[in-house]
Design an enzyme around this catalytic site. Structure first.
Site, short mmCIF file in Angstrom:
data_model
loop_
_atom_site.label_atom_id
_atom_site.label_comp_id
_atom_site.label_asym_id
_atom_site.label_seq_id
_atom_site.Cartn_x
_atom_site.Cartn_y
_atom_site.Cartn_z
CB THR A 235 -8.98 -0.01 5.68
OG1 THR A 235 -8.57 0.54 4.42
CG2 THR A 235 -10.46 -0.33 5.62
CE1 TYR B 137 -1.43 5.52 13.85
CE2 TYR B 137 -0.63 7.45 12.68
CZ TYR B 137 -0.68 6.68 13.83
OH TYR B 137 0.03 7.05 14.93
CB SER B 138 -8.24 6.24 10.50
OG SER B 138 -9.44 6.53 11.17
CG LEU B 139 -9.10 -0.46 11.14
CD1 LEU B 139 -10.58 -0.33 11.47
CD2 LEU B 139 -8.88 -1.46 10.01
CB SER B 140 -4.11 1.16 13.81
OG SER B 140 -3.60 2.48 13.77
CG ASP C 62 0.51 10.33 22.24
OD1 ASP C 62 0.63 11.21 23.12
OD2 ASP C 62 0.75 9.13 22.44
CG ASP D 298 -2.13 -0.94 1.03
OD1 ASP D 298 -2.31 -1.45 -0.09
OD2 ASP D 298 -2.87 -1.14 2.01
CG ASN E 221 -4.41 5.62 2.79
OD1 ASN E 221 -5.42 5.22 2.22
ND2 ASN E 221 -3.51 4.80 3.28
#
Length: 293
Positions: free
Chosen positions: A188, A190-193, A177, A75, A148
């Site tokens: 799907t 960084y936001s998802l994590s 942070d 990706d 993204n």
């Protein structure tokens, strides 16, 4: 048909797939333009030469020449390839030589089938919305756009403070942070994590997701993509780490940025039989339960 090939470094295990790619393009008489560093890597590492119409290193050498961009990697590689097509509407197909692969979702073990379908024009293009960011020092050059997400993060151990305004109205102050502003495509990533929702690509929204907020009640927020979002960030370190997709810069604080929807979309290629929901099931292993078998 002219295909632009973009890639970086790939592992030795994909040597056979690179040979398949080269041979298929030659057999079908497909003209290619190849990212010059990738071309050099293939020669030096695999002793493989792809017959190319030309090599490219800048967007202008791709935008008016290619009918399709083929991203070879994960990706991250896919996102970098987008910066070479800019607003030209050249669609991008990603063959996954990386790991998870939501954007580069075509598995490398399907490379023969995928190339046949791409060359035959048996694919569909999904238009994905893009974020535009404005900041005073123009730190991200001529392409301050994100397929993204855009992130602001702390440098060092101290948290940062971010005031958010939507269409001129004060929303909240985030002590955290960092903060992620994601498109549906980036939902799907960084936001998802950090607990953000999964958003289908055709949704006309963006998502604001805090990173490790210092208030328990702060949660991700969905806003219409016609909104203007202004973020004012301060930090005790006087520095903010800012990223736009695969680009990352250290910016002096205080920092003010304006985020809006870009006036163009990026075309993401799905070969016949692949859909967004199929990709979700596959990549997130939904339904991978013995009771389903």
């Amino acid at each position: 048909m002219v295909i632009a090939l973009y890639g970086k470094r790939i592992d030795q295990e994909h040597y056979k797939n690179i040979l398949i790619l080269r041979d298929k393009l030659q057999e079908q008489g497909i003209e290619t333009i190849v990212f010059e560093p990738f071309n050099n890597f293939l020669k030096e590492t695999f002793d493989v030469t792809i017959e190319a119409k030309s090599l490219f290193t800048i967007p202008d050498e791709v935008k008016n020449s290619a009918d399709l961009m083929l991203s070879i990697g994960g990706d991250g590689t896919f996102l970098e390839s987008v910066s070479f097509i800019e607003d030209s509407c050249v669609p991008v197909a990603g063959i996954n030589f990386g790991r998870l692969g939501f954007l580069a979702h075509i598995s490398s073990n399907r490379i023969t089938e995928a190339l046949d379908l791409l060359i035959a024009g048996q694919y569909v293009v999904e238009e994905r919305s893009v974020l535009k960011v404005e900041l005073n020092n123009n730190a991200f050059g001529n392409f301050p756009y994100a397929l993204n997400d855009i992130t602001l993060q702390k440098e060092g151990t101290g948290m940062i403070t971010i005031k958010a305004y939507i269409n001129g109205e004060y929303l909240s102050t985030y002590w955290a942070d960092g903060l992620i502003v994601a498109t549906p495509t980036g939902s799907t990533a960084y936001s998802l994590s950090v607990g953000g929702p999964i958003i289908t690509p055709n949704s006309d929204v963006f998502c604001i997701s805090p990173i490790a907020p210092h208030h328990l009640t702060v949660r991700p927020l969905i806003i219409p993509d016609q909104s203007e979002l202004i973020l004012e960030a301060t930090s005790r370190s006087q520095k903010i780490l800012m990223s736009i997709d695969s680009q990352e810069k250290t910016i002096p604080a205080p920092l003010t940025i304006t985020i809006t929807k870009a006036p163009f979309c990026v075309g993401v290629v799905n070969i016949n039989g692949d859909t967004y929901y199929k990709t979700l099931r596959s990549k997130l292993m939904w339904g991978a339960d013995q009771r389903n078998f």
